[in-house]
Design a protein around this motif. Structure first.
Motif, PDB file in Angstrom:
ATOM      1  N   VAL A 124       6.261  23.204  29.898  1.00  0.00           N
ATOM      2  CA  VAL A 124       4.902  22.979  29.660  1.00  0.00           C
ATOM      3  C   VAL A 124       3.935  23.892  29.970  1.00  0.00           C
ATOM      4  CG1 VAL A 124       2.811  21.339  29.942  1.00  0.00           C
ATOM      5  CG2 VAL A 124       5.257  20.453  29.770  1.00  0.00           C
ATOM      6  N   THR A 125       3.348  24.581  29.287  1.00  0.00           N
ATOM      7  CA  THR A 125       2.543  25.614  29.759  1.00  0.00           C
ATOM      8  C   THR A 125       1.301  25.379  29.708  1.00  0.00           C
ATOM      9  OG1 THR A 125       4.262  27.300  29.187  1.00  0.00           O
ATOM     10  CG2 THR A 125       1.938  28.079  29.737  1.00  0.00           C
ATOM     11  N   VAL A 126       0.299  25.420  30.796  1.00  0.00           N
ATOM     12  CA  VAL A 126      -1.136  25.096  30.614  1.00  0.00           C
ATOM     13  C   VAL A 126      -1.970  26.328  30.918  1.00  0.00           C
ATOM     14  CG1 VAL A 126      -3.021  23.567  31.521  1.00  0.00           C
ATOM     15  CG2 VAL A 126      -0.623  22.822  31.229  1.00  0.00           C
ATOM     16  N   LEU A 127      -2.536  26.758  30.084  1.00  0.00           N
ATOM     17  CA  LEU A 127      -3.634  27.852  30.191  1.00  0.00           C
ATOM     18  C   LEU A 127      -4.938  27.278  30.351  1.00  0.00           C
ATOM     19  CD1 LEU A 127      -2.053  30.387  27.773  1.00  0.00           C
ATOM     20  CD2 LEU A 127      -1.399  30.163  30.070  1.00  0.00           C
ATOM     21  N   VAL A 128      -5.827  27.532  31.429  1.00  0.00           N
ATOM     22  CA  VAL A 128      -7.003  27.227  31.693  1.00  0.00           C
ATOM     23  C   VAL A 128      -8.072  28.159  32.029  1.00  0.00           C
ATOM     24  CG1 VAL A 128      -6.337  24.691  31.780  1.00  0.00           C
ATOM     25  CG2 VAL A 128      -6.362  26.263  33.913  1.00  0.00           C
ATOM     26  N   ASN A 129      -9.406  27.834  31.751  1.00  0.00           N
ATOM     27  CA  ASN A 129     -10.235  28.723  32.335  1.00  0.00           C
ATOM     28  C   ASN A 129     -10.564  28.716  33.781  1.00  0.00           C
ATOM     29  OD1 ASN A 129     -11.074  29.300  29.607  1.00  0.00           O
ATOM     30  ND2 ASN A 129     -11.991  27.287  29.306  1.00  0.00           N
ATOM     31  N   GLY A 130     -10.167  27.627  34.341  1.00  0.00           N
ATOM     32  CA  GLY A 130     -10.297  27.331  35.871  1.00  0.00           C
ATOM     33  C   GLY A 130      -9.448  26.123  36.199  1.00  0.00           C
ATOM     34  N   ALA A 131      -8.793  25.989  37.461  1.00  0.00           N
ATOM     35  CA  ALA A 131      -8.432  24.700  38.023  1.00  0.00           C
ATOM     36  C   ALA A 131      -8.231  24.678  39.487  1.00  0.00           C
ATOM     37  CB  ALA A 131      -6.924  24.722  37.270  1.00  0.00           C
ATOM     38  N   GLU A 132      -8.197  23.475  39.945  1.00  0.00           N
ATOM     39  CA  GLU A 132      -8.151  23.152  41.493  1.00  0.00           C
ATOM     40  C   GLU A 132      -7.391  22.160  41.396  1.00  0.00           C
ATOM     41  OE1 GLU A 132     -11.999  23.395  44.132  1.00  0.00           O
ATOM     42  OE2 GLU A 132     -12.905  23.304  41.841  1.00  0.00           O
ATOM     43  N   LEU A 133      -6.366  22.242  42.420  1.00  0.00           N
ATOM     44  CA  LEU A 133      -5.516  21.063  42.824  1.00  0.00           C
ATOM     45  C   LEU A 133      -6.696  19.918  43.429  1.00  0.00           C
ATOM     46  CD1 LEU A 133      -2.648  23.101  44.336  1.00  0.00           C
ATOM     47  CD2 LEU A 133      -2.750  21.890  42.454  1.00  0.00           C
ATOM     48  N   GLY A 134      -6.296  18.830  43.265  1.00  0.00           N
ATOM     49  CA  GLY A 134      -7.001  17.728  43.839  1.00  0.00           C
ATOM     50  C   GLY A 134      -7.237  17.836  45.366  1.00  0.00           C
ATOM     51  N   ARG A 138     -17.906  19.493  34.486  1.00  0.00           N
ATOM     52  CA  ARG A 138     -16.867  20.031  35.767  1.00  0.00           C
ATOM     53  C   ARG A 138     -16.901  19.450  37.049  1.00  0.00           C
ATOM     54  NH1 ARG A 138     -18.899  24.817  33.264  1.00  0.00           N
ATOM     55  NH2 ARG A 138     -20.515  25.082  34.449  1.00  0.00           N
ATOM     56  N   ALA A 139     -18.229  18.930  37.247  1.00  0.00           N
ATOM     57  CA  ALA A 139     -18.516  18.129  38.862  1.00  0.00           C
ATOM     58  C   ALA A 139     -17.661  16.804  38.683  1.00  0.00           C
ATOM     59  CB  ALA A 139     -19.901  18.087  39.277  1.00  0.00           C
ATOM     60  N   ARG A 140     -17.825  16.180  37.573  1.00  0.00           N
ATOM     61  CA  ARG A 140     -16.947  14.888  37.378  1.00  0.00           C
ATOM     62  C   ARG A 140     -15.471  14.901  37.634  1.00  0.00           C
ATOM     63  NH1 ARG A 140     -18.545  12.151  32.210  1.00  0.00           N
ATOM     64  NH2 ARG A 140     -17.220  13.982  31.470  1.00  0.00           N
ATOM     65  N   ALA A 141     -15.018  16.110  36.769  1.00  0.00           N
ATOM     66  CA  ALA A 141     -13.482  16.241  36.798  1.00  0.00           C
ATOM     67  C   ALA A 141     -13.293  16.556  38.406  1.00  0.00           C
ATOM     68  CB  ALA A 141     -13.135  17.479  36.079  1.00  0.00           C
ATOM     69  N   ARG A 142     -13.959  17.278  39.111  1.00  0.00           N
ATOM     70  CA  ARG A 142     -13.672  17.658  40.641  1.00  0.00           C
ATOM     71  C   ARG A 142     -13.483  16.478  41.509  1.00  0.00           C
ATOM     72  NH1 ARG A 142     -16.547  20.800  43.761  1.00  0.00           N
ATOM     73  NH2 ARG A 142     -14.567  21.761  44.715  1.00  0.00           N
ATOM     74  N   VAL A 143     -14.495  15.501  41.081  1.00  0.00           N
ATOM     75  CA  VAL A 143     -14.691  14.112  41.888  1.00  0.00           C
ATOM     76  C   VAL A 143     -13.364  13.372  41.432  1.00  0.00           C
ATOM     77  CG1 VAL A 143     -15.638  12.040  42.129  1.00  0.00           C
ATOM     78  CG2 VAL A 143     -17.206  14.222  42.280  1.00  0.00           C
ATOM     79  N   GLN A 144     -12.989  13.096  40.141  1.00  0.00           N
ATOM     80  CA  GLN A 144     -12.169  12.395  39.772  1.00  0.00           C
ATOM     81  C   GLN A 144     -10.545  12.868  40.101  1.00  0.00           C
ATOM     82  OE1 GLN A 144     -12.495  12.603  35.426  1.00  0.00           O
ATOM     83  NE2 GLN A 144     -14.059  10.818  35.516  1.00  0.00           N
ATOM     84  N   ALA A 145     -10.608  14.093  40.531  1.00  0.00           N
ATOM     85  CA  ALA A 145      -9.196  14.910  41.095  1.00  0.00           C
ATOM     86  C   ALA A 145      -8.989  14.652  42.452  1.00  0.00           C
ATOM     87  CB  ALA A 145      -9.268  16.183  40.820  1.00  0.00           C
ATOM     88  N   THR A 146     -10.046  14.136  43.185  1.00  0.00           N
ATOM     89  CA  THR A 146      -9.944  13.709  44.597  1.00  0.00           C
ATOM     90  C   THR A 146      -9.332  12.309  44.710  1.00  0.00           C
ATOM     91  OG1 THR A 146     -12.288  13.078  44.965  1.00  0.00           O
ATOM     92  CG2 THR A 146     -11.768  15.256  45.307  1.00  0.00           C
ATOM     93  N   SER A 175      -7.155  20.147  47.285  1.00  0.00           N
ATOM     94  CA  SER A 175      -7.735  21.202  47.957  1.00  0.00           C
ATOM     95  C   SER A 175      -9.301  21.124  47.908  1.00  0.00           C
ATOM     96  CB  SER A 175      -7.318  22.599  47.491  1.00  0.00           C
ATOM     97  OG  SER A 175      -7.778  22.847  46.223  1.00  0.00           O
ATOM     98  N   ILE A 176      -9.732  20.033  47.189  1.00  0.00           N
ATOM     99  CA  ILE A 176     -11.252  19.829  46.788  1.00  0.00           C
ATOM    100  C   ILE A 176     -11.658  18.998  47.919  1.00  0.00           C
ATOM    101  CG2 ILE A 176     -12.865  18.787  45.134  1.00  0.00           C
ATOM    102  CD1 ILE A 176     -10.756  19.420  43.126  1.00  0.00           C
ATOM    103  N   ASP A 177     -12.814  19.231  48.473  1.00  0.00           N
ATOM    104  CA  ASP A 177     -13.762  18.462  49.534  1.00  0.00           C
ATOM    105  C   ASP A 177     -14.207  17.544  48.772  1.00  0.00           C
ATOM    106  OD1 ASP A 177     -15.171  17.500  51.742  1.00  0.00           O
ATOM    107  OD2 ASP A 177     -16.190  19.453  51.787  1.00  0.00           O
ATOM    108  N   ALA A 178     -13.760  16.306  48.907  1.00  0.00           N
ATOM    109  CA  ALA A 178     -14.541  15.171  48.298  1.00  0.00           C
ATOM    110  C   ALA A 178     -16.026  14.838  48.603  1.00  0.00           C
ATOM    111  CB  ALA A 178     -13.594  13.865  48.380  1.00  0.00           C
TER     112      ALA A 178
END
Length: 133
Positions: free
Chosen positions: A74-84, A124-132, A86-89
């Motif tokens: 599985v190869t995922v090519l994205v515009n940007g990504a952050e590990l959950g 983008r902000a919602r995705a970052r919150v959900q990833a935490t 590493s995100i400050d909730a």
């Protein structure tokens, strides 16, 4: 059996390893990938990718892109990504509230570039919150 997963952004390799299961936020809904999955290429929306490794689920916030499944790779090519992890909730929640307020202010206005940017910032902000979580 396991999947070989690579998540690549323009500026970094976000994940490169094995996974038991992957759930991708495609533009048509969530797609679950297990070993032996049929080959496919799909567009990805802004959202959260879930990865199960060693029985534990991890989250990665994706900022849109593409995924290819070929055999058990599985190869995922994205515009940007952050590990959950590493995100400050707290910061992410504050950014989501700001983005939500901006979108609310623009409600009822004619479509514009500024309105589209505000909606993308909110997504983008919602995705970052959900990833935490």
């Amino acid at each position: 059996m396991s999947l070989t997963l690579r998540v690549l952004a323009p500026d970094q390799s976000v994940f490169d390893g094995t996974a038991e299961e992957v759930i991708l936020p495609s533009t048509t809904g969530l797609i679950g990938i297990l070993p032996g999955h049929i080959s496919l290429v799909t567009a990805l929306d802004i959202g959260v990718m879930r990865v199960r490794t060693n029985g534990a689920w991890n989250s990665i916030a994706l900022m849109g892109g593409f995924a290819e499944v070929e055999a058990d790779d599985v190869t995922v090519l994205v515009n940007g990504a952050e590990l959950g992890d590493s995100i400050d909730a707290t910061t992410a929640e504050a950014e989501l509230e700001q983005a939500k307020a901006k979108v609310s202010q623009m409600e009822g206005q004619e479509p514009s570039t500024e309105k589209i940017k505000a909606q993308q910032t909110f997504n983008r902000a919602r995705a970052r919150v959900q990833a935490t979580k």
